[in-house]
Design an enzyme around this catalytic site. Structure first.
Site, PDB file in Angstrom:
ATOM      1  N   LYS A 166      14.883 -13.627  -7.913  1.00 32.98           N
ATOM      2  CA  LYS A 166      14.985 -14.515  -8.785  1.00 32.98           C
ATOM      3  C   LYS A 166      16.311 -14.496  -9.352  1.00 32.98           C
ATOM      4  O   LYS A 166      16.558 -13.412 -10.152  1.00 32.98           O
ATOM      5  CB  LYS A 166      13.773 -14.240  -9.852  1.00 32.98           C
ATOM      6  CG  LYS A 166      13.793 -15.491 -10.861  1.00 32.98           C
ATOM      7  CD  LYS A 166      13.530 -14.939 -12.257  1.00 32.98           C
ATOM      8  CE  LYS A 166      14.725 -14.524 -13.078  1.00 32.98           C
ATOM      9  NZ  LYS A 166      15.592 -15.730 -13.291  1.00 32.98           N
ATOM     10  N   GLU A 241      19.238  -1.251 -13.033  1.00 29.82           N
ATOM     11  CA  GLU A 241      20.907  -1.402 -13.600  1.00 29.82           C
ATOM     12  C   GLU A 241      20.963  -2.182 -14.714  1.00 29.82           C
ATOM     13  O   GLU A 241      21.107  -3.551 -14.976  1.00 29.82           O
ATOM     14  CB  GLU A 241      21.732  -1.860 -12.239  1.00 29.82           C
ATOM     15  CG  GLU A 241      21.454  -1.538 -11.154  1.00 29.82           C
ATOM     16  CD  GLU A 241      22.095  -0.028 -10.952  1.00 29.82           C
ATOM     17  OE1 GLU A 241      22.021   0.793 -10.134  1.00 29.82           O
ATOM     18  OE2 GLU A 241      22.812   0.280 -12.103  1.00 29.82           O
ATOM     19  N   CYS A 275      29.164  -5.166 -16.807  1.00 29.25           N
ATOM     20  CA  CYS A 275      28.143  -3.931 -17.395  1.00 29.25           C
ATOM     21  C   CYS A 275      29.182  -2.687 -17.433  1.00 29.25           C
ATOM     22  O   CYS A 275      28.920  -1.734 -18.221  1.00 29.25           O
ATOM     23  CB  CYS A 275      26.916  -3.735 -16.636  1.00 29.25           C
ATOM     24  SG  CYS A 275      27.389  -3.385 -14.770  1.00 29.25           S
ATOM     25  N   GLU A 370      27.081  -3.718 -27.016  1.00 28.92           N
ATOM     26  CA  GLU A 370      27.669  -4.205 -25.875  1.00 28.92           C
ATOM     27  C   GLU A 370      28.466  -5.393 -26.255  1.00 28.92           C
ATOM     28  O   GLU A 370      27.832  -6.515 -26.704  1.00 28.92           O
ATOM     29  CB  GLU A 370      26.656  -4.446 -24.849  1.00 28.92           C
ATOM     30  CG  GLU A 370      27.159  -4.821 -23.259  1.00 28.92           C
ATOM     31  CD  GLU A 370      26.238  -4.962 -22.394  1.00 28.92           C
ATOM     32  OE1 GLU A 370      25.063  -5.441 -22.516  1.00 28.92           O
ATOM     33  OE2 GLU A 370      26.332  -4.361 -21.403  1.00 28.92           O
TER      34      GLU A 370
HETATM   35  N1  LIG Z   1      24.162  -2.244 -14.794  1.00 26.65           N
HETATM   36  C1  LIG Z   1      24.524  -3.115 -14.139  1.00 26.65           C
HETATM   37  O1  LIG Z   1      24.690  -3.157 -13.113  1.00 26.65           O
HETATM   38  C2  LIG Z   1      24.365  -4.679 -14.585  1.00 26.65           C
HETATM   39  C3  LIG Z   1      24.185  -4.771 -15.984  1.00 26.65           C
HETATM   40  N2  LIG Z   1      24.128  -6.173 -16.498  1.00 26.65           N
HETATM   41  C4  LIG Z   1      23.579  -6.135 -17.841  1.00 26.65           C
HETATM   42  O2  LIG Z   1      22.714  -7.636 -18.003  1.00 26.65           O
HETATM   43  C5  LIG Z   1      23.150  -8.269 -19.306  1.00 26.65           C
HETATM   44  C6  LIG Z   1      23.780  -9.576 -18.997  1.00 26.65           C
HETATM   45  O3  LIG Z   1      23.184 -10.355 -17.980  1.00 26.65           O
HETATM   46  P1  LIG Z   1      21.831 -11.285 -18.438  1.00 26.65           P
HETATM   47  O4  LIG Z   1      21.516 -12.028 -17.140  1.00 26.65           O
HETATM   48  O5  LIG Z   1      22.314 -11.771 -19.713  1.00 26.65           O
HETATM   49  O6  LIG Z   1      20.777 -10.200 -18.631  1.00 26.65           O
HETATM   50  P2  LIG Z   1      19.246 -10.748 -19.167  1.00 26.65           P
HETATM   51  O7  LIG Z   1      18.641  -9.467 -19.007  1.00 26.65           O
HETATM   52  O8  LIG Z   1      18.874 -11.668 -19.991  1.00 26.65           O
HETATM   53  O9  LIG Z   1      18.703 -11.314 -17.638  1.00 26.65           O
HETATM   54  C7  LIG Z   1      18.914 -10.729 -16.384  1.00 26.65           C
HETATM   55  C8  LIG Z   1      17.875 -11.390 -15.500  1.00 26.65           C
HETATM   56  O10 LIG Z   1      16.580 -11.305 -15.854  1.00 26.65           O
HETATM   57  C9  LIG Z   1      15.825 -12.418 -16.153  1.00 26.65           C
HETATM   58  N3  LIG Z   1      14.774 -12.236 -17.043  1.00 26.65           N
HETATM   59  C10 LIG Z   1      14.906 -12.480 -18.488  1.00 26.65           C
HETATM   60  N4  LIG Z   1      13.772 -12.098 -18.926  1.00 26.65           N
HETATM   61  C11 LIG Z   1      12.791 -12.104 -18.193  1.00 26.65           C
HETATM   62  C12 LIG Z   1      11.316 -11.931 -18.043  1.00 26.65           C
HETATM   63  N5  LIG Z   1      10.648 -11.687 -19.236  1.00 26.65           N
HETATM   64  N6  LIG Z   1      10.662 -11.754 -17.063  1.00 26.65           N
HETATM   65  C13 LIG Z   1      11.390 -11.828 -15.618  1.00 26.65           C
HETATM   66  N7  LIG Z   1      12.745 -12.035 -15.795  1.00 26.65           N
HETATM   67  C14 LIG Z   1      13.469 -12.019 -17.012  1.00 26.65           C
HETATM   68  C15 LIG Z   1      16.766 -13.352 -16.556  1.00 26.65           C
HETATM   69  O11 LIG Z   1      16.382 -14.595 -15.878  1.00 26.65           O
HETATM   70  P3  LIG Z   1      16.779 -16.068 -16.726  1.00 26.65           P
HETATM   71  O12 LIG Z   1      18.151 -16.058 -16.448  1.00 26.65           O
HETATM   72  O13 LIG Z   1      15.903 -17.392 -16.488  1.00 26.65           O
HETATM   73  O14 LIG Z   1      16.845 -15.847 -18.339  1.00 26.65           O
HETATM   74  C16 LIG Z   1      17.890 -12.936 -15.409  1.00 26.65           C
HETATM   75  O15 LIG Z   1      17.497 -13.474 -13.944  1.00 26.65           O
HETATM   76  C17 LIG Z   1      24.224  -7.378 -20.040  1.00 26.65           C
HETATM   77  O16 LIG Z   1      23.527  -6.603 -20.811  1.00 26.65           O
HETATM   78  C18 LIG Z   1      24.873  -6.486 -18.751  1.00 26.65           C
HETATM   79  O17 LIG Z   1      25.285  -5.437 -19.140  1.00 26.65           O
HETATM   80  C19 LIG Z   1      24.575  -7.204 -15.836  1.00 26.65           C
HETATM   81  C20 LIG Z   1      25.104  -6.978 -14.793  1.00 26.65           C
HETATM   82  C21 LIG Z   1      25.107  -5.656 -13.940  1.00 26.65           C
HETATM   83  O1  LIG Z   2      27.663  -6.621 -13.327  1.00 29.82           O
HETATM   84  C1  LIG Z   2      28.586  -5.624 -13.105  1.00 29.82           C
HETATM   85  O2  LIG Z   2      29.160  -5.377 -14.028  1.00 29.82           O
HETATM   86  C2  LIG Z   2      28.591  -5.343 -11.948  1.00 29.82           C
HETATM   87  O3  LIG Z   2      27.629  -4.416 -11.557  1.00 29.82           O
HETATM   88  C3  LIG Z   2      30.070  -4.414 -12.028  1.00 29.82           C
HETATM   89  S1  LIG Z   2      30.944  -4.302 -10.346  1.00 29.82           S
HETATM   90  O4  LIG Z   2      29.790  -3.545  -9.241  1.00 29.82           O
HETATM   91  O5  LIG Z   2      31.175  -5.635  -9.961  1.00 29.82           O
HETATM   92  O6  LIG Z   2      31.867  -3.307 -10.601  1.00 29.82           O
END
Ligand SMILES: NC(=O)C1=CN([C@@H]2O[C@H](COP(=O)(O)OP(=O)(O)OC[C@H]3O[C@@H](n4cnc5c(N)ncnc54)[C@H](OP(=O)(O)O)[C@@H]3O)[C@@H](O)[C@H]2O)C=CC1
Ligand SMILES: O=C(O)[C@H](O)CS(=O)(=O)O
Length: 466
Positions: A166, A241, A275, A370
């Site tokens: 998804k 993650e 992130c 963040e």
């Molecule tokens: N550690 C890592 O590797 C990474 C961490 N992040 C973190 O993610 C955040 C930014 O990304 P963002 O997409 O806004 O994060 P979100 O947590 O809002 O959304 C992530 C995914 O979860 C889905 N989602 C949200 N609510 C639900 C639910 N109740 N049930 C199932 N799926 C759900 C979203 O769908 P929908 O789009 O429909 O809302 C989306 O596909 C930041 O905090 C960033 O730090 C981002 C990338 C990498």
């Molecule tokens: O969403 C992110 O921040 C990614 O995981 C970072 S990276 O893997 O592209 O460095």
């Protein structure tokens, strides 16, 4: 949507917009309850066949998929930029980074070794086997619409699992394009599935269904906690993650030019929407003015603009609420004594200038929440113990960076920082063969490396009496 090897539509659709222009660039179906059962059923049925293939046969499919993505990288990058906003040069880099997981795991899967363990009894033999866990639910974020998918799909498929992806509602087109090339690579029906629609409906169905054995999620810590709780109802294995809040420390003995270059790279990649971006920059008081002068000079050279423009270094934030959140952090910093050296203004709708703020205090929002935007807060510190304690003072533990030319300091600080990923004089650590993941509320498990493969297998112990 791509379900059971077919392109599936519904009567309800949701639009996809370009964050740089606000224009609608496409639309994707909103999955129904009935189709949720169809996709889980398809993945379950396909699993029993897919796991029986040899890992070499599964790897051959990944290899074909890798070749098709490589051949069509420019097309995928363009779609990625149009729906996510990052500059085309970054998007192309992401597509190749995403493809590196297919390239690496199609070979690593062949080293999914078991083991035999000596028994204390002559007549007994101990065998350890690694077997695929089953149907995987993958929920991914908008900031890396390609890499956050392949970082999950590659190990899952090569291990013998099937997967239901998804993607984020804001960036589904890249995921569907990857699925198109997976289909062309001949991946059997039901093995790879991409669904779109209301995240809560999808999440509820995937997490409550006992046929789904694993959740792998990349996104915010808030949602990660919610999904982890839902996964508990059927005791699913989870990989999370989550969010980050990376400290970036410049010690008095750092190579300042390298540190400036690293800070720019880490802070402003994807307009700060990663992130592992530097979120708190700590500079030793003795080099603070030198660092700030050079850093601001370089930040002022960054060009803001539509990601499709080859001159752009900084694209738009993903949407207005993201921009407003970052602006509120800037406002809070200024109200509490922060000094703006450059930026701080909205250029147009979702575009925010790269911003440098000094005289920053640890209690400010920008130093505790963040940011996920192009804002570089700079604080000073007096000594190593102080800055390590301040750097560790966070619920997050994903990535941390520091610059020093001292070998002994490198070991001391690396061992003291409570983070899963440490960049020493290196602002770009991410690579397929290394484990990516965090401590504390930044997540559970690792992606990439052989550790990332273990997330998709169960270890079976076979005790034989001969
Ligand atoms: N550690 C890592 O590797 C990474 C961490 N992040 C973190 O993610 C955040 C930014 O990304 P963002 O997409 O806004 O994060 P979100 O947590 O809002 O959304 C992530 C995914 O979860 C889905 N989602 C949200 N609510 C639900 C639910 N109740 N049930 C199932 N799926 C759900 C979203 O769908 P929908 O789009 O429909 O809302 C989306 O596909 C930041 O905090 C960033 O730090 C981002 C990338 C990498
Ligand atoms: O969403 C992110 O921040 C990614 O995981 C970072 S990276 O893997 O592209 O460095």
């Amino acid at each position: 949507m791509y379900i059971n090897g077919e392109w599936v539509k519904t009567n309800e659709w949701m639009e996809v917009t370009n964050p740089a222009t606000g224009e609608t660039i496409g639309s994707v179906p909103i999955i129904t309850h009935k189709q949720m059962d169809l996709v889980i059923n398809s993945a379950e049925l396909a699993f029993h066949e897919w796991k029986r293939l040899s890992v070499y046969e599964r790897a051959a499919y990944l290899h074909k998929w890798y070749e098709l993505i490589d051949k069509n990288a420019e097309e995928i990058a363009r779609v990625l930029t149009m729906e996510q906003g990052k500059p085309l040069k970054e998007a192309l880099g992401e597509v190749h980074y995403a493809n590196s997981f297919l390239e690496w795991y199609k070979e690593e899967g062949k080293r999914m070794y078991g083991e035999t363990i000596p028994s204390q009894f002559r007549e007994k033999r101990i065998l350890i086997q690694k077997q695929p866990i089953g149907v995987v639910a993958a929920i991914t974020p908008w900031n890396f619409p390609a890499a956050m998918i392949t970082r999950k799909v590659a190990p899952a498929l090569v291990a013998g699992c099937t997967i239901i992806i998804k993607p984020a509602s804001q960036t589904p087109l890249t995921a569907l394009l990857l699925a198109k090339y997976g289909h062309e690579a001949g991946i059997p029906k039901g093995v790879l599935n991409v669904i779109t629609g209301k995240s809560s409906l999808i999440g509820d169905n995937l997490l409550q269904d006992p046929r789904v054995k694993k959740l792998t999620f990349t996104g915010s810590t808030e949602i990660g906690k919610q999904l982890m709780a839902q996964a508990a109802t059927t005791v699913k294995k989870v990989s999370l993650e989550l969010g980050g809040h990376a400290p970036f420390i410049v010690f008095e003995d750092a190579n300042i030019e390298k540190a400036v270059k690293g800070a720019i790279q880490s802070k402003f990649r994807n307009a700060g929407q990663t992130c592992i971006c530097a979120n708190r920059i700590f500079v030793h008081e003795s080099i603070h003015s030198t660092f700030i002068e050079r850093f601001v000079e370089e930040v002022k050279k960054l060009k803001i603009g539509n990601g499709l423009n080859s001159q752009s270094d900084i694209g738009p934030l993903i949407d207005l609420s993201a921009r407003n959140k970052v602006q509120s952090q800037i406002k809070d910093a200024i109200e509490n004594g922060g000094l703006i050296h450059c930026g701080g203004r909205v250029v147009a709708d979702n575009f925010l200038e790269p911003t440098v703020i000094s005289n920053v205090k640890d209690e400010m929002m920008v130093m505790t929440e963040e940011t996920f935007g192009p804002v570089a807060p700079i604080a000073t510190f007096r000594n190593e113990d102080e800055v390590v304690n301040r750097a560790n003072n966070s619920p997050y533990g994903l990535a941390a960076y520091f610059y020093t030319e001292s070998l002994s300091r490198m070991y001391r600080v690396t061992e003291s920082l409570e983070y899963g990923i440490i960049g020493v004089n290196d602002a770009a650590p991410s690579t397929a063969q290394a484990p990516f993941g965090g401590l504390k509320e930044s997540g559970i498990g690792r992606e990439g490396s052989h550790y990332g493969l273990d997330e998709y297998v169960e270890v079976k112990y076979v005790s034989i009496s001969i």
